[in-house]
Design an enzyme around this catalytic site. Sequence first.
Site, mmCIF file in Angstrom:
data_model
loop_
_atom_site.group_PDB
_atom_site.id
_atom_site.type_symbol
_atom_site.label_atom_id
_atom_site.label_comp_id
_atom_site.label_asym_id
_atom_site.label_seq_id
_atom_site.Cartn_x
_atom_site.Cartn_y
_atom_site.Cartn_z
ATOM 1 N N ARG A 7 -28.150 -2.679 44.791
ATOM 2 C CA ARG A 7 -26.712 -2.909 44.679
ATOM 3 C C ARG A 7 -26.586 -4.238 44.173
ATOM 4 N NH1 ARG A 7 -25.166 1.486 48.441
ATOM 5 N NH2 ARG A 7 -24.933 3.229 47.142
ATOM 6 N N LYS B 22 -24.530 -11.112 30.342
ATOM 7 C CA LYS B 22 -24.625 -10.323 30.157
ATOM 8 C C LYS B 22 -26.304 -9.772 30.386
ATOM 9 C CE LYS B 22 -22.047 -9.466 25.614
ATOM 10 N NZ LYS B 22 -22.161 -9.401 24.285
ATOM 11 N N GLU C 231 -28.820 -18.529 16.515
ATOM 12 C CA GLU C 231 -27.534 -18.573 17.016
ATOM 13 C C GLU C 231 -26.723 -19.661 17.063
ATOM 14 O OE1 GLU C 231 -26.431 -15.868 18.695
ATOM 15 O OE2 GLU C 231 -28.175 -14.210 18.523
ATOM 16 N N LYS D 9 -20.595 -21.786 23.264
ATOM 17 C CA LYS D 9 -20.615 -20.355 23.882
ATOM 18 C C LYS D 9 -19.946 -20.323 25.162
ATOM 19 C CE LYS D 9 -23.328 -16.339 25.029
ATOM 20 N NZ LYS D 9 -24.731 -15.798 25.092
ATOM 21 N N GLU E 159 -15.851 -9.550 27.325
ATOM 22 C CA GLU E 159 -15.780 -9.137 25.951
ATOM 23 C C GLU E 159 -14.569 -8.078 25.568
ATOM 24 O OE1 GLU E 159 -18.976 -7.521 22.553
ATOM 25 O OE2 GLU E 159 -19.837 -8.768 24.254
ATOM 26 N N ARG F 247 -14.432 -13.006 23.047
ATOM 27 C CA ARG F 247 -15.844 -12.894 22.989
ATOM 28 C C ARG F 247 -16.577 -12.326 22.148
ATOM 29 N NH1 ARG F 247 -19.540 -12.723 28.665
ATOM 30 N NH2 ARG F 247 -21.486 -12.785 27.480
ATOM 31 N N ASN G 24 -20.353 -11.762 18.534
ATOM 32 C CA ASN G 24 -21.157 -10.636 17.705
ATOM 33 C C ASN G 24 -21.012 -10.826 16.040
ATOM 34 O OD1 ASN G 24 -21.333 -9.151 20.067
ATOM 35 N ND2 ASN G 24 -19.282 -8.287 19.644
ATOM 36 N N HIS H 219 -24.260 -9.517 14.156
ATOM 37 C CA HIS H 219 -25.023 -8.677 14.891
ATOM 38 C C HIS H 219 -24.975 -7.205 14.571
ATOM 39 C CE1 HIS H 219 -25.688 -12.364 17.164
ATOM 40 N NE2 HIS H 219 -26.421 -11.773 17.908
ATOM 41 N N HIS I 61 -28.655 -6.303 14.124
ATOM 42 C CA HIS I 61 -29.247 -5.567 15.199
ATOM 43 C C HIS I 61 -29.806 -4.484 14.539
ATOM 44 C CE1 HIS I 61 -27.132 -7.022 19.099
ATOM 45 N NE2 HIS I 61 -28.507 -7.547 18.917
ATOM 46 N N HIS J 162 -35.363 -11.778 16.781
ATOM 47 C CA HIS J 162 -34.010 -11.813 16.902
ATOM 48 C C HIS J 162 -33.358 -12.464 15.827
ATOM 49 C CE1 HIS J 162 -30.303 -10.926 18.365
ATOM 50 N NE2 HIS J 162 -29.984 -12.146 18.868
#
Length: 370
Positions: free
Chosen positions: A132, A154, A196, A232, A242, A246, A250, A253, A257, A273
């Site tokens: 946990r 993230k 980025e 950032k 997000e 935030r 994206n 992306h 992606h 990427h």
Amino acid sequence: MNFMSTDTGYNDTYAVDTMDTLYSINYPIYFDNSLDELVKFIARGHYSRFFILTDENTAVHCLPLLREKLGATDNFDIIEINAGEESKDIDFCIGVWKMLIDFGADRQSLLINLGGGVISDLGGFAASTYKRGIDFVHVPTTLLSQVDASVGGKTGIDIDSIKNIIGTFTQPKAVFIEYSFIKTLPARQILSGLAEMLKHGLIADASYWELLKNSDLEKPGADLIYLSIAIKNRVVIEDPHEKGIRKALNFGHTIGHAVETYSLINDENPLSHGEAIAIGMICESYISHKRTGLSADELAEITRVFGDLYPRYDLKESYNDTLYEFMLKEKKNQSGKINCTLLSAIGECVIDNICTKNELFEGLRYYTNL
């Protein structure tokens, strides 16, 4: 909703005399003497044991320096996985969990994620769910992971090549930016992270975009990396989970992606990427020109900058339907509709734009026809 460019706290020339520690939501981001700071952090934490998650590349190029800093201590074990996005799945995550069990990791243990974005994402997820949740820190070793994956909390793994579809928002206890690791990277890895950095300028800071354009981007300096992380971090602090601004991060992306996923499945030498996100930013800049007011001159500038930096990818129009299916599976979609971040100008963006299939295909065709 507009995210307007705001001052980063530096003068107009963006001179960075010292790279002071930045503070994120509830953790520090160290720059100067970062590995020495990591040793101090471990000592302060009074951890029962600590573990270093790495891959075979980082084990060769970066782990020796960390071992040197740690000295004679034997209170840690190494968990090594294969390098590459293919390792960021549930099977490798189970392997990390099993290694932690075999090594006797308890809830007072620490996981040090030493590597690129795959290590940061996978290691953060494994740590945030083991018993946990145990403490973890990031020591990012690629430009991409320094300016992107390591900051923001993230974590995630891929399923069926869908990027980061399973994950958590869990903040690390600290991030340690070691600039010397960047010197070990091949040019292609530098370009991947650079995408980025350029994105941060496009969505939030036109002056930073201008600074990058006029810099030696084959060897981005520590000051440029520091400024990118600062941009950032500012966004993340304002919106940790997000729910709002935030989403600006994206940009590029949604399409990027999808292109990355397609390439991973179909290409012998898949796009990185950053290479895929660069394509996505060109496509979504075109949609921005049609939809949210990005000028023709700025669209041309963005296209030229990315076109000069990144190799051309043979993106055929026949791929569009497959790419659209990947876009439909993006985690940021709303009620089955594809949600994009777009630009109103360089340095300003607009979040929560539901884009139609036709708009997305127009963006893809813009790149295909360049």
